[in-house]
Write a protein that holds these residues in place. Sequence first.
Motif, PDB file in Angstrom:
ATOM      1  N   VAL A 101       0.833  -1.201   0.000  1.00 10.71           N
ATOM      2  CA  VAL A 101       0.000   0.000   0.000  1.00 10.71           C
ATOM      3  C   VAL A 101       0.871   1.256   0.000  1.00 10.71           C
ATOM      4  O   VAL A 101       0.636   2.213  -0.750  1.00 10.71           O
ATOM      5  N   LEU A 102       1.858   1.296   0.838  1.00 15.23           N
ATOM      6  CA  LEU A 102       2.701   2.480   0.945  1.00 15.23           C
ATOM      7  C   LEU A 102       3.483   2.717  -0.341  1.00 15.23           C
ATOM      8  O   LEU A 102       3.655   3.873  -0.773  1.00 15.23           O
ATOM      9  N   PHE A 103       3.885   1.649  -1.022  1.00 10.98           N
ATOM     10  CA  PHE A 103       4.642   1.794  -2.268  1.00 10.98           C
ATOM     11  C   PHE A 103       3.771   2.469  -3.322  1.00 10.98           C
ATOM     12  O   PHE A 103       4.234   3.375  -4.037  1.00 10.98           O
ATOM     13  N   ASP A 104       2.493   2.073  -3.470  1.00 10.82           N
ATOM     14  CA  ASP A 104       1.622   2.679  -4.483  1.00 10.82           C
ATOM     15  C   ASP A 104       1.337   4.135  -4.178  1.00 10.82           C
ATOM     16  O   ASP A 104       1.286   4.971  -5.089  1.00 10.82           O
ATOM     17  N   LEU A 105       1.146   4.463  -2.883  1.00 10.11           N
ATOM     18  CA  LEU A 105       0.817   5.854  -2.540  1.00 10.11           C
ATOM     19  C   LEU A 105       2.022   6.777  -2.656  1.00 10.11           C
ATOM     20  O   LEU A 105       1.858   7.975  -2.926  1.00 10.11           O
ATOM     21  N   GLU A 106       3.228   6.274  -2.422  1.00 11.63           N
ATOM     22  CA  GLU A 106       4.424   7.109  -2.537  1.00 11.63           C
ATOM     23  C   GLU A 106       4.653   7.525  -3.978  1.00 11.63           C
ATOM     24  O   GLU A 106       5.315   8.554  -4.238  1.00 11.63           O
ATOM     25  N   LEU A 107       4.153   6.758  -4.948  1.00 10.09           N
ATOM     26  CA  LEU A 107       4.327   7.100  -6.354  1.00 10.09           C
ATOM     27  C   LEU A 107       3.510   8.332  -6.747  1.00 10.09           C
ATOM     28  O   LEU A 107       3.843   9.016  -7.726  1.00 10.09           O
ATOM     29  N   ARG A 108       2.341   8.633  -6.012  1.00  7.67           N
ATOM     30  CA  ARG A 108       1.523   9.805  -6.319  1.00  7.67           C
ATOM     31  C   ARG A 108       2.129  11.036  -5.664  1.00  7.67           C
ATOM     32  O   ARG A 108       2.649  10.985  -4.563  1.00  7.67           O
ATOM     33  N   THR A 109       2.042  12.198  -6.343  1.00  5.30           N
ATOM     34  CA  THR A 109       2.616  13.453  -5.813  1.00  5.30           C
ATOM     35  C   THR A 109       1.580  14.125  -4.937  1.00  5.30           C
ATOM     36  O   THR A 109       0.918  15.087  -5.300  1.00  5.30           O
ATOM     37  N   LEU A 110       1.351  13.606  -3.752  1.00  6.68           N
ATOM     38  CA  LEU A 110       0.395  14.163  -2.812  1.00  6.68           C
ATOM     39  C   LEU A 110       1.094  15.105  -1.860  1.00  6.68           C
ATOM     40  O   LEU A 110       2.216  14.826  -1.400  1.00  6.68           O
ATOM     41  N   PRO A 111       0.494  16.244  -1.518  1.00  9.46           N
ATOM     42  CA  PRO A 111       1.128  17.153  -0.553  1.00  9.46           C
ATOM     43  C   PRO A 111       1.144  16.525   0.844  1.00  9.46           C
ATOM     44  O   PRO A 111       0.324  15.669   1.167  1.00  9.46           O
ATOM     45  N   GLU A 112       2.097  16.998   1.652  1.00 12.21           N
ATOM     46  CA  GLU A 112       2.198  16.501   3.013  1.00 12.21           C
ATOM     47  C   GLU A 112       1.126  17.094   3.908  1.00 12.21           C
ATOM     48  O   GLU A 112       0.656  16.446   4.840  1.00 12.21           O
TER      49      GLU A 112
END
Length: 994
Positions: free
Chosen positions: A746-757
């Motif tokens: 799960v964390l690998f897929d979400l890290e690929l998106r450029t989401l703000p902190e």
Amino acid sequence: MRLHRLEVEGFGPFRSRQTVDFDAFADDGIFLIAGRTGAGKSSILDAVCFGLYGGVPRYDGGEKRLRSDHCEPDDPSEVVVEFSTPTGRFRVTRSPEYLRPAKRGGGMTKQAPAVALDEWTDAGWIGRAARAVDVAGELDEILQLSREQFLQVILLAQNRFSEFLLAGSRDRQALLRRLFGTQRFEDVQARFDERRRAAEQALGARLAAVEARVDEAERLVVTGGLIGDGDEMPPEALHLPSSIDVRLDALRRAKARADYRAERRASEQLDAEKRSAAADAKLAVAREDRRAQSERDRARAALERLDAEAPLIEEARAELSAARAVEVLRSTIAAAARAGAALTVASREEQSARAAAEALDLPVDGDLDAWTAERIRESGAWQRARELEERAPALDAKARSAEEAIVAVAARIEAAEEKRASLPAEITELTSLRDETRRLADRVDDRLASQGAADLRRAAAREAERLKAAEMSLDLELTQATALHAAAQTSLAQLRQRRTDGMAGELASTLRDEHPCPVCGSLDHPTPATHSDPVSPEDIALAEEARDAASQKERELASSASTLRAELAAATARADGRDVERAESEYAEASAALASSRAAAEALKTLDFQLDELVIRLERLDADRDVDASALTEARERHALLRQRSVEAHQLVTEARGGFDSVAERLSDTEAKITAARALIQAIAERARRAEALVEAEAERDEALADSVFDDEAAVEDALRSITTQEALDARIAQHAVQREKERAVLFDLELRTLPEEPIDLAPREQASAAARSVWTAAVDEAVRAAGTAERLGGLIDSATAEQARTADDAAEFEVLQNLADTIAGRGANTRKMTLETFVLAAELEEIVEAANRRLHDMSTGRYQLQHSDALAARGAASGLGIVVFDAFTGQTRPPQSLSGGETFLTSLALALGLAEVVTARAGGIRLDTLFIDEGFGSLDGDTLDVAMRTLDELRQGGRTVGVISHVEAMQEQIPAQLTVRALPNGPSIIEAR
């Protein structure tokens, strides 16, 4: 139709069988039925009517009165009528319902009514029908006349001549309806009224529906704001009267505005829907990014927590590996432990069993098996003795009971013999008393009939005494009225003579000088007569009125006196010559005799019951004697058998007791020792088996420890884990590994998106979406409301237009039905108020009057003629069935009620004959060869009676036979062929022909 023969038995006043041969009068053509008042002349006609139709007009609803009161209980009641029509010759045999003696058990039973129809053929009489309903159907087809028609055309019964002539319009209509069967026209009237009401209701409903739909449409226009500038309809003006067409035109214009408004609202709805969809799309994108941020932060925290648990997971993995390695030694160690525990328990049980055996003095060191077998063999022989010992008291009691039964049965037999010896004499005495009482009770019906006859004679005697006093008083009044009538007639004659004598003086008083004389025409009046005793026309008129009043009073009193004398003669005949004192005495004697018979009837029930009881008691004693003798023999045999069994049982029990108080005690002691011996034998064997099992289990355990990785038994115990614990450890290890891999993916897929902190703010986009949706919802409501208003308004306009178009047709149909229904029912333009049925019956009445006038002209020597009147009745009543009498002497019409008694009889006879002709024609033109006329001739004077006789003589032309019932002596002299009905001294009547 022609009557040939009549047979009467047990009917009316006729007890014995009476026969009337109508064919014997065929040559004469006319015959007289004569006899004293009350002898039974009219009962001959009653018998004819009963035979053909099963009923008598004088006793409508009371057919049970037809049986003769003079009949004995066993006498039959029967009427036989033999007649012919163009279709053949027939015979009807009919019996009324009556009570007769029962064939079984005494008393009375109901004899059901019976009827049979026979037809004469070449082979003789053959049966055609034997059920009441079948006979009625056959006679309807043969006679073609209903009972009412038969009574009007063949049996012109007593007091029915003037009924039709003097009846009111309503009563005359009811009679004509029955004769001509015009009820169907009343049904036609009812159906047209029903159709008129239905059409009126349909028209009213349709008009109301149009008005309701237009009102509803106008309310919809006002509430929807669809009123235009040129056709304003304020709410207060909605209910003002106006044309439906004008209101519909205004509604159609409002419908066009409603359609335009609906199109506008639909376009606005489409634009708002597009804006709301765009705002919802932006909100959905922002919500998805915000959810991804939350999931990313959660996955990071979960992965850190799983990495911190890694050392604990390694310890669990080592514990699980040791538990699985030691699992192979679990069974051998457990088996050795169980074998040791079992040996300990077996040793304790052996010690306990040995102590119990020693306490009972058993040979514990000897051969216990042989000792036990010997004791079991001995106890088997004592078991039978113990059962006999337990049953010994009951066996002794049975023996004593059998002895007591012998004594009781012997005593019962002796007592029954004493009772039986006295019963035959009692039965004989009671039978004699019962027979005597029955003979008295069987006379209840005879004495009841006698009491009824005595009561009728007593009432008749009282009535005759009252009528005699009334006759004397009425004769005195009639004498006075006759004197007054004669005086009035004399006074009128004197006044007429005086007026005639003074006519010259009356003319002289009118003479004037130089005027011509009205008698001779001379202008000179030398010696005019003087008017010394003037009598005016008014004086003559007053005298005539006084004469007419006195005459009317005399006629009324004469009629009342005639009626009173007839009633007196009838009452005297019913009293059968008894005066009041003798009738009262006979009634008292009859009542006393009836009371004694009724008391005997009640006592007979008690005597029958008592006699039946005595016979039943005798039969029961005979049966009980046989039963008791058999019971005595059986009781003696049973007592001997029980006594023998008791002696044998006591001997066997004494031998089995030995040194014990009872066999049961000895058996209990032996069974306890056998049980203890068996327990010790089993305990010794069980301890030896458990010792061998322990040695084998310990050897197997030691061998398994030597082959394992564990040093000793304690290490094994420390490594042991239950199966549940092992499964929990395995699941914990697997869950940790799976969860860690899942969170990493799960964390690998979400890290690929450029989401703000930083967290994304959703509030601005939610507010924009809510505002757009609110605008769209309001647009949808407005569009639906506008479309619904336009559609509903259009439906109301179309429905109202269609209903209005159909209203014109309904109104025209209703007008036609209303006019037709009113005309048929005598309403509206029907000023005569004649219904359709009355109109039809009026045509029939015209034919009846025409037929009656052909005879009335001769009967009245041309003076009277009947006329049908359709004059409008008083107080708005229906008209069309009136009858008036035209008097040729006066040239005026008058009501039938103004005719004298003789005139009424002749007019009624002519009308009845005319009615008979018309009814006969309507019934298919059947031929009437027999005719009866019952009474009415006593009110005629000599001249009128001659006219009536000439009419009757005309009736017999063409082979017709006419029977006349009368007690007028003049008719007896003129009619040689006669049937005489004569009452016998003992009550019943007989018929004699001459």
